[in-house]
Motif scaffolding. Structure first.
Motif, PDB file in Angstrom:
ATOM      1  N   LEU A  73      48.479 -67.310 -96.832  1.00  0.00           N
ATOM      2  CA  LEU A  73      48.562 -68.822 -95.919  1.00  0.00           C
ATOM      3  C   LEU A  73      49.672 -68.952 -95.835  1.00  0.00           C
ATOM      4  O   LEU A  73      49.853 -70.131 -95.511  1.00  0.00           O
ATOM      5  CB  LEU A  73      48.233 -69.274 -98.144  1.00  0.00           C
ATOM      6  CG  LEU A  73      46.762 -69.336 -98.425  1.00  0.00           C
ATOM      7  CD1 LEU A  73      47.136 -69.969-100.216  1.00  0.00           C
ATOM      8  CD2 LEU A  73      45.471 -70.129 -97.406  1.00  0.00           C
ATOM      9  N   LEU A  74      51.007 -68.436 -96.320  1.00  0.00           N
ATOM     10  CA  LEU A  74      52.285 -69.495 -95.348  1.00  0.00           C
ATOM     11  C   LEU A  74      51.791 -68.603 -93.413  1.00  0.00           C
ATOM     12  O   LEU A  74      52.657 -69.594 -92.921  1.00  0.00           O
ATOM     13  CB  LEU A  74      53.327 -68.309 -95.903  1.00  0.00           C
ATOM     14  CG  LEU A  74      53.776 -69.145 -97.419  1.00  0.00           C
ATOM     15  CD1 LEU A  74      54.762 -67.730 -98.424  1.00  0.00           C
ATOM     16  CD2 LEU A  74      53.885 -70.303 -97.455  1.00  0.00           C
ATOM     17  N   LEU A  75      50.841 -67.844 -93.758  1.00  0.00           N
ATOM     18  CA  LEU A  75      51.240 -67.162 -92.301  1.00  0.00           C
ATOM     19  C   LEU A  75      50.414 -68.470 -91.630  1.00  0.00           C
ATOM     20  O   LEU A  75      50.385 -68.720 -90.361  1.00  0.00           O
ATOM     21  CB  LEU A  75      50.023 -66.098 -91.953  1.00  0.00           C
ATOM     22  CG  LEU A  75      51.454 -64.807 -92.676  1.00  0.00           C
ATOM     23  CD1 LEU A  75      50.815 -63.459 -91.969  1.00  0.00           C
ATOM     24  CD2 LEU A  75      52.535 -64.413 -90.967  1.00  0.00           C
ATOM     25  N   ALA A  76      49.306 -68.555 -92.579  1.00  0.00           N
ATOM     26  CA  ALA A  76      48.550 -69.257 -91.949  1.00  0.00           C
ATOM     27  C   ALA A  76      49.080 -71.314 -91.451  1.00  0.00           C
ATOM     28  O   ALA A  76      48.859 -71.342 -89.908  1.00  0.00           O
ATOM     29  CB  ALA A  76      46.871 -70.050 -92.463  1.00  0.00           C
ATOM     30  N   CYS A  77      49.455 -70.930 -91.787  1.00  0.00           N
ATOM     31  CA  CYS A  77      50.862 -72.454 -92.037  1.00  0.00           C
ATOM     32  C   CYS A  77      51.655 -72.402 -90.480  1.00  0.00           C
ATOM     33  O   CYS A  77      52.005 -73.414 -89.655  1.00  0.00           O
ATOM     34  CB  CYS A  77      51.408 -72.977 -93.291  1.00  0.00           C
ATOM     35  SG  CYS A  77      50.297 -73.277 -94.425  1.00  0.00           S
ATOM     36  N   LEU A  78      51.988 -71.017 -90.098  1.00  0.00           N
ATOM     37  CA  LEU A  78      52.692 -71.097 -88.907  1.00  0.00           C
ATOM     38  C   LEU A  78      51.573 -71.210 -87.866  1.00  0.00           C
ATOM     39  O   LEU A  78      52.533 -71.739 -86.340  1.00  0.00           O
ATOM     40  CB  LEU A  78      53.273 -69.812 -88.961  1.00  0.00           C
ATOM     41  CG  LEU A  78      54.465 -69.256 -89.728  1.00  0.00           C
ATOM     42  CD1 LEU A  78      54.707 -67.628 -89.580  1.00  0.00           C
ATOM     43  CD2 LEU A  78      55.923 -70.316 -89.456  1.00  0.00           C
ATOM     44  N   VAL A  79      50.551 -71.149 -87.766  1.00  0.00           N
ATOM     45  CA  VAL A  79      49.554 -71.271 -86.472  1.00  0.00           C
ATOM     46  C   VAL A  79      49.334 -73.365 -85.724  1.00  0.00           C
ATOM     47  O   VAL A  79      49.567 -72.327 -85.077  1.00  0.00           O
ATOM     48  CB  VAL A  79      47.962 -71.088 -86.613  1.00  0.00           C
ATOM     49  CG1 VAL A  79      47.040 -71.176 -86.171  1.00  0.00           C
ATOM     50  CG2 VAL A  79      47.636 -70.074 -87.625  1.00  0.00           C
ATOM     51  N   PRO A  80      49.655 -73.923 -86.734  1.00  0.00           N
ATOM     52  CA  PRO A  80      49.700 -75.183 -85.962  1.00  0.00           C
ATOM     53  C   PRO A  80      50.768 -75.469 -85.111  1.00  0.00           C
ATOM     54  O   PRO A  80      51.089 -75.845 -84.368  1.00  0.00           O
ATOM     55  CB  PRO A  80      49.106 -76.406 -87.032  1.00  0.00           C
ATOM     56  CG  PRO A  80      49.716 -75.820 -88.105  1.00  0.00           C
ATOM     57  CD  PRO A  80      49.295 -74.328 -87.951  1.00  0.00           C
ATOM     58  N   VAL A  81      52.238 -74.723 -85.939  1.00  0.00           N
ATOM     59  CA  VAL A  81      53.979 -74.480 -85.107  1.00  0.00           C
ATOM     60  C   VAL A  81      53.487 -73.524 -84.217  1.00  0.00           C
ATOM     61  O   VAL A  81      54.780 -74.058 -83.005  1.00  0.00           O
ATOM     62  CB  VAL A  81      54.490 -74.602 -86.422  1.00  0.00           C
ATOM     63  CG1 VAL A  81      55.709 -74.160 -86.262  1.00  0.00           C
ATOM     64  CG2 VAL A  81      54.118 -75.498 -87.688  1.00  0.00           C
ATOM     65  N   GLY A  82      53.282 -72.510 -84.327  1.00  0.00           N
ATOM     66  CA  GLY A  82      53.514 -71.819 -82.848  1.00  0.00           C
ATOM     67  C   GLY A  82      52.172 -71.834 -82.238  1.00  0.00           C
ATOM     68  O   GLY A  82      52.680 -70.928 -81.410  1.00  0.00           O
ATOM     69  N   GLY A  83      51.472 -72.689 -82.443  1.00  0.00           N
ATOM     70  CA  GLY A  83      49.773 -72.133 -81.588  1.00  0.00           C
ATOM     71  C   GLY A  83      49.378 -70.594 -81.570  1.00  0.00           C
ATOM     72  O   GLY A  83      49.626 -69.617 -82.056  1.00  0.00           O
ATOM     73  N   GLY A  84      49.227 -70.559 -79.996  1.00  0.00           N
ATOM     74  CA  GLY A  84      48.893 -69.553 -79.271  1.00  0.00           C
ATOM     75  C   GLY A  84      49.722 -68.845 -79.193  1.00  0.00           C
ATOM     76  O   GLY A  84      49.790 -67.298 -79.183  1.00  0.00           O
ATOM     77  N   MET A  85      50.921 -68.802 -78.906  1.00  0.00           N
ATOM     78  CA  MET A  85      52.589 -67.678 -79.286  1.00  0.00           C
ATOM     79  C   MET A  85      52.605 -67.254 -80.531  1.00  0.00           C
ATOM     80  O   MET A  85      52.802 -66.231 -80.293  1.00  0.00           O
ATOM     81  CB  MET A  85      53.512 -69.295 -78.926  1.00  0.00           C
ATOM     82  CG  MET A  85      54.820 -68.117 -78.374  1.00  0.00           C
ATOM     83  SD  MET A  85      55.950 -69.133 -78.487  1.00  0.00           S
ATOM     84  CE  MET A  85      56.134 -70.946 -78.987  1.00  0.00           C
ATOM     85  N   PHE A  86      52.769 -68.191 -81.586  1.00  0.00           N
ATOM     86  CA  PHE A  86      52.150 -67.128 -82.383  1.00  0.00           C
ATOM     87  C   PHE A  86      50.935 -66.663 -82.577  1.00  0.00           C
ATOM     88  O   PHE A  86      51.068 -64.926 -82.890  1.00  0.00           O
ATOM     89  CB  PHE A  86      52.208 -68.565 -83.911  1.00  0.00           C
ATOM     90  CG  PHE A  86      51.554 -68.012 -84.922  1.00  0.00           C
ATOM     91  CD1 PHE A  86      52.812 -66.798 -85.693  1.00  0.00           C
ATOM     92  CD2 PHE A  86      50.712 -67.921 -86.027  1.00  0.00           C
ATOM     93  CE1 PHE A  86      52.353 -66.152 -86.990  1.00  0.00           C
ATOM     94  CE2 PHE A  86      50.339 -66.976 -86.841  1.00  0.00           C
ATOM     95  CZ  PHE A  86      51.087 -66.359 -87.461  1.00  0.00           C
ATOM     96  N   THR A  87      49.400 -66.791 -82.899  1.00  0.00           N
ATOM     97  CA  THR A  87      48.319 -66.127 -83.233  1.00  0.00           C
ATOM     98  C   THR A  87      48.519 -64.769 -81.905  1.00  0.00           C
ATOM     99  O   THR A  87      48.256 -63.915 -82.215  1.00  0.00           O
ATOM    100  CB  THR A  87      47.404 -66.916 -82.805  1.00  0.00           C
ATOM    101  OG1 THR A  87      47.396 -68.064 -82.737  1.00  0.00           O
ATOM    102  CG2 THR A  87      45.904 -66.457 -82.630  1.00  0.00           C
ATOM    103  N   SER A  88      49.096 -64.747 -80.385  1.00  0.00           N
ATOM    104  CA  SER A  88      48.528 -63.653 -79.815  1.00  0.00           C
ATOM    105  C   SER A  88      49.826 -62.426 -80.163  1.00  0.00           C
ATOM    106  O   SER A  88      49.836 -61.768 -80.406  1.00  0.00           O
ATOM    107  CB  SER A  88      49.233 -64.202 -78.348  1.00  0.00           C
ATOM    108  OG  SER A  88      50.810 -64.381 -77.947  1.00  0.00           O
ATOM    109  N   GLY A  89      51.441 -63.136 -80.837  1.00  0.00           N
ATOM    110  CA  GLY A  89      52.266 -62.525 -80.961  1.00  0.00           C
ATOM    111  C   GLY A  89      52.135 -61.482 -82.475  1.00  0.00           C
ATOM    112  O   GLY A  89      52.009 -60.152 -82.947  1.00  0.00           O
TER     113      GLY A  89
END
Length: 117
Positions: A73-89
């Protein structure tokens, strides 16, 4: 797998290299612009709504693949902040930590193991 990993790295790097000058020139005040475009009911707003649905789906996937655990759930909260940069990483990290096992990358290790019987 190497090509996929290079693709993920290129995506993240591209977004980072685009984002840095935008922040330098316009600051971090994205939300008024983002939601302002939505409120205008025009094409930039339509894109933002569409993009938001992708962020929500990605958040759900990250939480789900981690079994809706607290870390997931904490990782999921990074998605709207990091978008594609987070998701690709994140996906790039998973490809290494799971030794290229794409079933485990996409489903999580427990589901991938159960799938294999």
């Amino acid at each position: 797998m190497t090509a996929f990993r290079l693709f993920l790295a290129a995506l993240g790097l591209t977004i980072l290299l685009y984002t840095l000058p935008v922040i330098a020139n316009h600051g971090m005040d994205l939300l008024p612009v983002f939601f302002g475009d939505i409120a205008k009911m025009d094409w930039p707003g339509q894109f933002n709504v569409d993009f938001s649905t992708f962020l929500l789906m990605t958040m759900l996937w990250v939480a789900w693949r981690n079994g809706f655990s607290v870390p997931g759930l904490l990782l999921a909260c990074l998605v709207p902040v990091g978008g594609g940069m987070f998701t690709s990483g994140y996906v790039l990290f998973l490809t290494f930590s799971l030794k290229g096992d794409m079933a485990a990358v996409l489903l999580g290790s427990k589901r991938a193991t159960a799938l294999r019987g």
